[in-house]
Write an enzyme that holds these catalytic residues in place. Structure first.
Site, PDB file in Angstrom:
ATOM      1  N   ASN A   9      -4.319  -4.828  -1.852  1.00 55.98           N
ATOM      2  CA  ASN A   9      -4.337  -3.356  -1.507  1.00 55.98           C
ATOM      3  C   ASN A   9      -4.699  -2.483  -2.519  1.00 55.98           C
ATOM      4  O   ASN A   9      -3.585  -2.313  -3.155  1.00 55.98           O
ATOM      5  CB  ASN A   9      -3.127  -3.217  -0.523  1.00 55.98           C
ATOM      6  CG  ASN A   9      -2.803  -1.691   0.028  1.00 55.98           C
ATOM      7  OD1 ASN A   9      -3.304  -0.658  -0.788  1.00 55.98           O
ATOM      8  ND2 ASN A   9      -2.133  -1.657   0.977  1.00 55.98           N
ATOM      9  N   ASP A  68       7.340  -6.109  -0.360  1.00 56.75           N
ATOM     10  CA  ASP A  68       7.059  -5.898   1.071  1.00 56.75           C
ATOM     11  C   ASP A  68       7.781  -4.740   1.305  1.00 56.75           C
ATOM     12  O   ASP A  68       8.580  -4.324   0.650  1.00 56.75           O
ATOM     13  CB  ASP A  68       7.594  -7.168   1.723  1.00 56.75           C
ATOM     14  CG  ASP A  68       7.143  -7.256   3.032  1.00 56.75           C
ATOM     15  OD1 ASP A  68       6.168  -6.745   3.299  1.00 56.75           O
ATOM     16  OD2 ASP A  68       7.897  -7.817   4.038  1.00 56.75           O
ATOM     17  N   ASP A 151       2.215   6.928   6.427  1.00 48.96           N
ATOM     18  CA  ASP A 151       2.375   8.125   5.584  1.00 48.96           C
ATOM     19  C   ASP A 151       1.960   9.321   6.380  1.00 48.96           C
ATOM     20  O   ASP A 151       2.803  10.307   6.384  1.00 48.96           O
ATOM     21  CB  ASP A 151       1.177   8.208   4.446  1.00 48.96           C
ATOM     22  CG  ASP A 151       1.877   7.238   3.432  1.00 48.96           C
ATOM     23  OD1 ASP A 151       2.807   6.776   3.561  1.00 48.96           O
ATOM     24  OD2 ASP A 151       1.015   7.224   2.330  1.00 48.96           O
TER      25      ASP A 151
END
Length: 192
Positions: A9, A68, A151
């Protein structure tokens, strides 16, 4: 010093890289040519982070860390929690996840939620955890185009806008991941 971050990511890598000094180099799984699927079958954030870090350490023999993160919504009994990335299905589609949360939150007055990140670091033969939490609310609709994941629908208590409407530097100062990364970075400075 090189440290492997058990992720591909690039958003996460950008966040932590912006906080580190030049003495540390973060490598992703792609950077080191690791293409296997990393298991993530734990029932808690801590279990998943440690499982991922141990898997990389076992296969590559190098110091590493994994994280995580879960969005924990009070009105949904802590869901999606450990299943945040795949809440709407195994394809891990952020838009579908957001739609599912907004659908399940319809008509609910309690919009309190928190993001929680747990990092598991394996370094010099030790296993350590670092946690970051940010409290806030779930908005009634998406706001902003920055960031990733949930977000656009999460507004932290410390700000008047969603994470998706903040510059990365501001988000890093108050976000769950930023807080966990800050603790990790402070620890790394002590062993550098």
């Amino acid at each position: 010093m090189d440290l492997i971050f058990a992720t591909n990511n690039q958003h996460k890598v950008a966040e932590i890289s912006s906080m580190l000094t030049d003495s540390w180099s973060i490598q992703t799984l792609e950077d080191v040519g690791f293409t296997r699927e990393v298991p993530e079958t734990g029932s808690t954030l801590e279990a998943n982070a440690l499982q991922k870090a141990r898997y990389i350490k076992d296969h590559l023999g190098k110091d590493c860390f994994a994280d995580d993160t879960g969005l924990e919504i009070e009105a949904l009994n802590g869901e999606p929690g450990v299943y945040s990335a795949r809440y709407a299905g195994p394809e891990k589609d952020s838009d579908l996840n957001i739609r599912k949360v907004l659908s399940e939150m319809e008509g609910k007055s309690n919009r309190r939620a928190r993001f929680r990140t747990v990092i598991a670091l394996i370094i010099n033969g030790k296993e350590l955890f670092f946690e970051g939490i940010v409290n806030g609310i779930i908005l009634e609709k998406s706001e902003g185009t920055g960031g990733f994941g949930y977000d656009p629908i999460f507004k932290p208590d410390e700000a008047g806008v969603s994470f998706a409407r903040m510059p990365l530097s501001k988000k890093n100062q108050i976000s769950h991941r930023g807080r966990a990364f800050s603790k990790l970075v402070e620890y790394l400075k002590t062993i550098n």
